[in-house]
Scaffold this active site. Sequence first.
Site, PDB file in Angstrom:
ATOM      1  N   GLY A  69       0.838  -1.193   0.000  1.00  0.00           N
ATOM      2  CA  GLY A  69       0.000   0.000   0.000  1.00  0.00           C
ATOM      3  C   GLY A  69       0.870   1.238   0.000  1.00  0.00           C
ATOM      4  CD  GLN A  80       3.364   5.673   3.008  1.00  0.00           C
ATOM      5  OE1 GLN A  80       2.418   5.184   2.387  1.00  0.00           O
ATOM      6  NE2 GLN A  80       4.334   4.947   3.523  1.00  0.00           N
ATOM      7  CB  CYS A 137       5.271   1.814   7.737  1.00  0.00           C
ATOM      8  SG  CYS A 137       4.783   3.358   6.935  1.00  0.00           S
ATOM      9  CG  LEU A 138       6.791   1.012   1.679  1.00  0.00           C
ATOM     10  CD1 LEU A 138       6.091   1.370   0.369  1.00  0.00           C
ATOM     11  CD2 LEU A 138       7.979   0.092   1.427  1.00  0.00           C
ATOM     12  CG  HIS A 147      -0.502   1.032   7.399  1.00  0.00           C
ATOM     13  ND1 HIS A 147       0.453   0.539   8.270  1.00  0.00           N
ATOM     14  CD2 HIS A 147       0.175   1.821   6.514  1.00  0.00           C
ATOM     15  CE1 HIS A 147       1.634   1.030   7.930  1.00  0.00           C
ATOM     16  NE2 HIS A 147       1.503   1.795   6.867  1.00  0.00           N
ATOM     17  CD  GLU A 148      -1.285   2.344   2.914  1.00  0.00           C
ATOM     18  OE1 GLU A 148      -0.749   3.464   3.036  1.00  0.00           O
ATOM     19  OE2 GLU A 148      -0.634   1.288   2.959  1.00  0.00           O
ATOM     20  CG  HIS A 158       0.485   6.564   5.932  1.00  0.00           C
ATOM     21  ND1 HIS A 158       1.626   6.983   6.582  1.00  0.00           N
ATOM     22  CD2 HIS A 158       0.705   5.265   5.608  1.00  0.00           C
ATOM     23  CE1 HIS A 158       2.493   5.965   6.646  1.00  0.00           C
ATOM     24  NE2 HIS A 158       1.958   4.914   6.063  1.00  0.00           N
TER      25      HIS A 158
HETATM   26  O1  GNR Z   1       4.164  -2.682   2.577  1.00  0.00           O
HETATM   27  C1  GNR Z   1       3.502  -2.524   3.590  1.00  0.00           C
HETATM   28  N1  GNR Z   1       3.194  -3.574   4.364  1.00  0.00           N
HETATM   29  C2  GNR Z   1       2.275  -3.535   5.397  1.00  0.00           C
HETATM   30  C3  GNR Z   1       2.239  -4.590   6.280  1.00  0.00           C
HETATM   31  C4  GNR Z   1       1.341  -4.597   7.292  1.00  0.00           C
HETATM   32  C5  GNR Z   1       0.467  -3.565   7.463  1.00  0.00           C
HETATM   33  C6  GNR Z   1       0.497  -2.497   6.601  1.00  0.00           C
HETATM   34  C7  GNR Z   1       1.399  -2.483   5.581  1.00  0.00           C
HETATM   35  S1  GNR Z   1       1.422  -1.147   4.492  1.00  0.00           S
HETATM   36  C8  GNR Z   1       3.077  -1.169   3.991  1.00  0.00           C
HETATM   37  C9  GNR Z   1       3.330  -0.120   2.941  1.00  0.00           C
HETATM   38  C10 GNR Z   1       3.109   1.234   3.570  1.00  0.00           C
HETATM   39  O2  GNR Z   1       3.895   1.760   4.296  1.00  0.00           O
HETATM   40  N2  GNR Z   1       1.963   1.794   3.340  1.00  0.00           N
HETATM   41  O3  GNR Z   1       1.672   2.949   3.953  1.00  0.00           O
HETATM   42 NI    NI Z   2       2.832   2.993   5.783  1.00  0.00          NI
END
Ligand code: GNR
Ligand code: NI
Length: 168
Positions: free
Chosen positions: A46, A51, A91-92, A133-134, A137
């Site tokens: 995601g 980001q 998270c990236l 999660h997104e 953000h």
């Molecule tokens: O790549 C991602 N893996 C992930 C694993 C568990 C819960 C959420 C994520 S999202 C993350 C990519 C990212 O940072 N998206 O904002």
């Molecule tokens: Ni993330």
Amino acid sequence: MSILTILEFPDERLRKKATPVKNIDNNLQTLITDMFETMYHSSGIGLAATQVNVHLQLLVIDTSEEKNTPLCLINPEIISKDGEFEYNEGCLSVPLSFEKIIRPGHIVVKGLDRNGEAIEIEANDLLSTCIQHEIDHLNGKLFVDYLSPLKRQRIKTKLEKRHRMAGE
Ligand code: GNR
Ligand code: NI
């Protein structure tokens, strides 16, 4: 197409609140294409516009094994949530840290797709976690905010050191 630069914690720009998308124009289509390219290139499941330092309510996701199920959500809104699902989140924008987080395991979310059509998605488990999660953000929230202050501080110190080593 371009690979976009991903902001990393504790960059304060990750704390900005995204505003709703008003125009689904060519500029936005280019941004969406670049966000998918950046997400696939980074092996993420995601990516939120926040980001890549664009503070619009826009996210892209692909939780499929084959990386062939792109999902784009504009102006997303969670309309119901229930249950619990625990996942080892990464998270990236928080490289090299993974922590178990419990979130609602079933959600219904509404928004617009990349053509501006209204969509409603029912999501479970990993997809539910990823959408939440997104959306976090877009509200300036990171998964580290769910951890203890001690754990969060350790991750912050580790990344600040890494950024210094990289000459940032
Ligand atoms: O790549 C991602 N893996 C992930 C694993 C568990 C819960 C959420 C994520 S999202 C993350 C990519 C990212 O940072 N998206 O904002
Ligand atoms: Ni993330």
